[in-house]
Design a protein around this motif. Structure first.
Motif, mmCIF file in Angstrom:
data_model
loop_
_atom_site.group_PDB
_atom_site.id
_atom_site.type_symbol
_atom_site.label_atom_id
_atom_site.label_comp_id
_atom_site.label_asym_id
_atom_site.label_seq_id
_atom_site.Cartn_x
_atom_site.Cartn_y
_atom_site.Cartn_z
ATOM 1 N N THR A 115 -24.406 -155.381 -59.149
ATOM 2 C CA THR A 115 -24.274 -154.713 -57.850
ATOM 3 C C THR A 115 -23.718 -155.676 -56.812
ATOM 4 O O THR A 115 -22.862 -155.306 -55.997
ATOM 5 C CB THR A 115 -25.635 -154.163 -57.388
ATOM 6 O OG1 THR A 115 -26.114 -153.215 -58.342
ATOM 7 C CG2 THR A 115 -25.525 -153.483 -56.034
ATOM 8 N N SER A 116 -24.202 -156.906 -56.827
ATOM 9 C CA SER A 116 -23.691 -157.907 -55.894
ATOM 10 C C SER A 116 -22.225 -158.224 -56.175
ATOM 11 O O SER A 116 -21.405 -158.311 -55.253
ATOM 12 C CB SER A 116 -24.528 -159.184 -56.006
ATOM 13 O OG SER A 116 -24.017 -160.206 -55.183
ATOM 14 N N MET A 117 -21.868 -158.365 -57.453
ATOM 15 C CA MET A 117 -20.484 -158.660 -57.825
ATOM 16 C C MET A 117 -19.534 -157.552 -57.364
ATOM 17 O O MET A 117 -18.410 -157.828 -56.929
ATOM 18 C CB MET A 117 -20.392 -158.827 -59.344
ATOM 19 C CG MET A 117 -19.025 -159.284 -59.840
ATOM 20 S SD MET A 117 -18.915 -159.244 -61.664
ATOM 21 C CE MET A 117 -20.314 -160.297 -62.093
ATOM 22 N N ALA A 118 -20.004 -156.301 -57.437
ATOM 23 C CA ALA A 118 -19.160 -155.163 -57.074
ATOM 24 C C ALA A 118 -19.220 -154.832 -55.584
ATOM 25 O O ALA A 118 -18.648 -153.848 -55.149
ATOM 26 C CB ALA A 118 -19.591 -153.939 -57.883
ATOM 27 N N HIS A 295 -28.176 -153.490 -75.185
ATOM 28 C CA HIS A 295 -28.298 -154.488 -74.122
ATOM 29 C C HIS A 295 -27.027 -155.317 -74.008
ATOM 30 O O HIS A 295 -26.487 -155.511 -72.916
ATOM 31 C CB HIS A 295 -29.498 -155.388 -74.414
ATOM 32 C CG HIS A 295 -29.673 -156.492 -73.413
ATOM 33 N ND1 HIS A 295 -30.285 -156.314 -72.207
ATOM 34 C CD2 HIS A 295 -29.296 -157.799 -73.452
ATOM 35 C CE1 HIS A 295 -30.291 -157.449 -71.532
ATOM 36 N NE2 HIS A 295 -29.696 -158.368 -72.275
ATOM 37 N N GLN A 296 -26.528 -155.821 -75.137
ATOM 38 C CA GLN A 296 -25.316 -156.624 -75.099
ATOM 39 C C GLN A 296 -24.116 -155.780 -74.691
ATOM 40 O O GLN A 296 -23.260 -156.226 -73.912
ATOM 41 C CB GLN A 296 -25.065 -157.273 -76.460
ATOM 42 C CG GLN A 296 -23.803 -158.121 -76.513
ATOM 43 C CD GLN A 296 -23.798 -159.229 -75.485
ATOM 44 O OE1 GLN A 296 -24.803 -159.881 -75.250
ATOM 45 N NE2 GLN A 296 -22.647 -159.450 -74.851
ATOM 46 N N MET A 297 -24.045 -154.557 -75.186
ATOM 47 C CA MET A 297 -22.932 -153.678 -74.849
ATOM 48 C C MET A 297 -22.890 -153.395 -73.351
ATOM 49 O O MET A 297 -21.817 -153.436 -72.723
ATOM 50 C CB MET A 297 -23.049 -152.369 -75.640
ATOM 51 C CG MET A 297 -21.864 -151.431 -75.470
ATOM 52 S SD MET A 297 -22.100 -149.872 -76.372
ATOM 53 C CE MET A 297 -22.182 -150.470 -78.071
ATOM 54 N N GLN A 298 -24.044 -153.118 -72.756
ATOM 55 C CA GLN A 298 -24.061 -152.785 -71.329
ATOM 56 C C GLN A 298 -23.662 -153.998 -70.482
ATOM 57 O O GLN A 298 -23.000 -153.843 -69.447
ATOM 58 C CB GLN A 298 -25.437 -152.273 -70.920
ATOM 59 C CG GLN A 298 -26.539 -153.319 -70.916
ATOM 60 C CD GLN A 298 -27.916 -152.737 -70.682
ATOM 61 O OE1 GLN A 298 -28.101 -151.523 -70.704
ATOM 62 N NE2 GLN A 298 -28.904 -153.588 -70.457
ATOM 63 N N LEU A 299 -24.024 -155.210 -70.906
ATOM 64 C CA LEU A 299 -23.626 -156.398 -70.158
ATOM 65 C C LEU A 299 -22.111 -156.579 -70.183
ATOM 66 O O LEU A 299 -21.483 -156.874 -69.157
ATOM 67 C CB LEU A 299 -24.302 -157.634 -70.747
ATOM 68 C CG LEU A 299 -25.812 -157.770 -70.556
ATOM 69 C CD1 LEU A 299 -26.301 -159.066 -71.184
ATOM 70 C CD2 LEU A 299 -26.193 -157.712 -69.093
ATOM 71 N N MET A 300 -21.513 -156.400 -71.337
ATOM 72 C CA MET A 300 -20.075 -156.588 -71.479
ATOM 73 C C MET A 300 -19.293 -155.560 -70.674
ATOM 74 O O MET A 300 -18.372 -155.891 -69.929
ATOM 75 C CB MET A 300 -19.692 -156.523 -72.955
ATOM 76 C CG MET A 300 -20.294 -157.643 -73.802
ATOM 77 S SD MET A 300 -20.051 -157.411 -75.581
ATOM 78 C CE MET A 300 -18.277 -157.600 -75.699
ATOM 79 N N VAL A 301 -19.674 -154.299 -70.803
ATOM 80 C CA VAL A 301 -18.947 -153.229 -70.125
ATOM 81 C C VAL A 301 -19.156 -153.292 -68.608
ATOM 82 O O VAL A 301 -18.198 -153.175 -67.825
ATOM 83 C CB VAL A 301 -19.383 -151.856 -70.671
ATOM 84 C CG1 VAL A 301 -18.739 -150.724 -69.870
ATOM 85 C CG2 VAL A 301 -19.007 -151.737 -72.144
ATOM 86 N N CYS A 302 -20.398 -153.500 -68.175
ATOM 87 C CA CYS A 302 -20.681 -153.505 -66.739
ATOM 88 C C CYS A 302 -20.066 -154.718 -66.045
ATOM 89 O O CYS A 302 -19.727 -154.645 -64.855
ATOM 90 C CB CYS A 302 -22.189 -153.465 -66.501
ATOM 91 S SG CYS A 302 -22.937 -151.865 -66.888
ATOM 92 N N VAL A 304 -17.123 -155.930 -66.695
ATOM 93 C CA VAL A 304 -15.733 -155.519 -66.436
ATOM 94 C C VAL A 304 -15.673 -154.542 -65.265
ATOM 95 O O VAL A 304 -14.841 -154.658 -64.361
ATOM 96 C CB VAL A 304 -15.127 -154.888 -67.699
ATOM 97 C CG1 VAL A 304 -13.739 -154.329 -67.400
ATOM 98 C CG2 VAL A 304 -15.045 -155.915 -68.822
ATOM 99 N N ILE A 305 -16.581 -153.563 -65.260
ATOM 100 C CA ILE A 305 -16.589 -152.557 -64.193
ATOM 101 C C ILE A 305 -16.883 -153.206 -62.844
ATOM 102 O O ILE A 305 -16.236 -152.903 -61.831
ATOM 103 C CB ILE A 305 -17.624 -151.467 -64.503
ATOM 104 C CG1 ILE A 305 -17.186 -150.653 -65.723
ATOM 105 C CG2 ILE A 305 -17.819 -150.545 -63.297
ATOM 106 C CD1 ILE A 305 -18.198 -149.616 -66.158
ATOM 107 N N ALA A 306 -17.863 -154.107 -62.812
ATOM 108 C CA ALA A 306 -18.230 -154.758 -61.557
ATOM 109 C C ALA A 306 -17.059 -155.562 -60.995
ATOM 110 O O ALA A 306 -16.810 -155.559 -59.786
ATOM 111 C CB ALA A 306 -19.443 -155.663 -61.775
ATOM 112 N N LYS A 307 -16.336 -156.250 -61.862
ATOM 113 C CA LYS A 307 -15.194 -157.033 -61.402
ATOM 114 C C LYS A 307 -14.116 -156.126 -60.815
ATOM 115 O O LYS A 307 -13.520 -156.442 -59.782
ATOM 116 C CB LYS A 307 -14.629 -157.838 -62.569
ATOM 117 C CG LYS A 307 -13.526 -158.808 -62.163
ATOM 118 C CD LYS A 307 -13.093 -159.683 -63.327
ATOM 119 C CE LYS A 307 -12.024 -160.679 -62.897
ATOM 120 N NZ LYS A 307 -11.596 -161.542 -64.028
#
Length: 337
Positions: A115-118, A295-302, A304-307
């Motif tokens: 959230t902070s990154m985005a 857990h790992q999948m959500q970290l990787m995808v999120c 990218v989305i946050a950036k």
């Protein structure tokens, strides 16, 4: 596409359990130590959670209700809808683990970070994750009792009692003692973060050791694992889409929609693993496998989305939400989720 180093530690722990599973007296010792570690883990959760900040967060109740609805209503409904994939794509045990995944609380630490990154509403993400974790101590076992039934490793009223004694009571004790130990925990949060992660590694080792001794890993093939990953990818995509466009339909501003998307689309490994150990017993290893992969999948995808969200034209004209409150609350959150 970041690989969480902690996931590598978890995989290493699984490998250790496969090569050197705890047996006999060693298994009894590991089980006892795991039980104590889980209780201490939730004691720390309770001691970290600031009651004052939780009360302040209630002012944004519409956002928190939305996140809770995504976590404990929409996710489980999607999990139930996936029942049609059994046994063609998923085995019964993998489906049970997938359904359990949909019942656990949201994350705290990663929701705040993304959230902070985005450039979203960081204080709202802190409170939303904290409320979800707190509610999950009660809601997750109740949902498991209703939806998993006997498939939950012999789920019964005794399991609820174990949840209360092993998770809720230590959490409440931490809340009561926070007044006296809160400062110590804040000062030593980095060291205690290692205790958090070490406790979870012990839980994983114990669960997977029991699975190895009982030979349940012979039930999982590479094709089934590929099918599980495909199902989880669809599940994550659906939740990311629903939380983003659903937040818009409900009239939330961009900053709030970001907090809703990241807090409402993720599941907590730190909360889910201990709960699975209590609920599933010897079957916990297969039950937590979908959660570890998700857990790992959500970290990787999120990530990218946050950036990408941080480079939105709308973000350039929107001030970053204040982080002073988040710095205080980050210290109260579990380090591994």
């Amino acid at each position: 596409m970041p690989i969480d180093p902690y996931i590598l530690l978890l995989l290493g722990t699984v490998g250790l359990a496969a090569l050197l599973p705890a047996r006999g007296t060693g298994a009894d010792v590991a089980s006892g130590a795991s039980t104590a570690a889980i209780a201490f883990l939730f004691f720390l959760y309770g001691a970290r959670l600031s009651t004052r900040e939780a009360v302040e967060g209630l002012k944004h109740w519409r956002l928190h209700v939305t996140v809770l609805a995504c976590t404990f209503v929409v996710f489980p409904l999607l999990g139930l809808a996936a029942r049609g994939l059994e046994p063609v794509l998923l085995t019964h045990n993998l489906y049970t683990g997938l359904l359990f995944l949909t019942l656990v609380p949201s994350t705290i630490q990663s929701s705040i970070a993304f959230t902070s990154m985005a450039r979203g509403n960081v204080p709202a993400a802190i409170c939303a994750g904290s409320f979800s974790s707190l509610a999950g101590i009660v809601v997750t076992p109740l949902l498991a009792a209703a939806l998993l039934g006997s498939s939950g490793g012999g789920f019964s009223a005794d399991s609820l009692v174990k949840i209360v004694l092993q998770l809720l009571v230590p959490f409440l004790a931490g809340q009561v003692l926070r007044r006296w130990i809160g400062g110590f925990i804040t000062r030593h949060k980095k060291v205690l973060g290692y205790v958090d992660r070490g406790s979870i590694l012990l839980v994983v080792y114990t669960a997977f050791s029991e699975g190895m001794v009982q030979g349940i890993w012979h039930q999982v093939s590479a094709v089934r694992l590929a099918g599980l990953l495909a199902v989880e990818a669809v599940l994550l995509a659906v939740m990311l889409t629903l939380t983003w466009y659903g937040g818009k339909a409900l009239g939330f501003h961009r900053e709030d929609r970001i907090a809703i998307q990241f807090a409402g689309s993720k599941k907590s490994l730190a909360s889910g693993l201990p709960m699975a150990s209590v609920l599933f017993g010897a079957h916990a290893s297969l039950a937590v496998l979908p959660l570890m992969l998700f857990h790992q999948m959500q970290l990787m995808v999120c990530a990218v989305i946050a950036k990408r969200r941080s480079h939105d034209p709308e973000a350039a004209t929107t001030p970053v939400p204040p982080v002073a409150a988040s710095r205080i609350a980050v210290g109260t959150a579990p380090r591994s989720d």
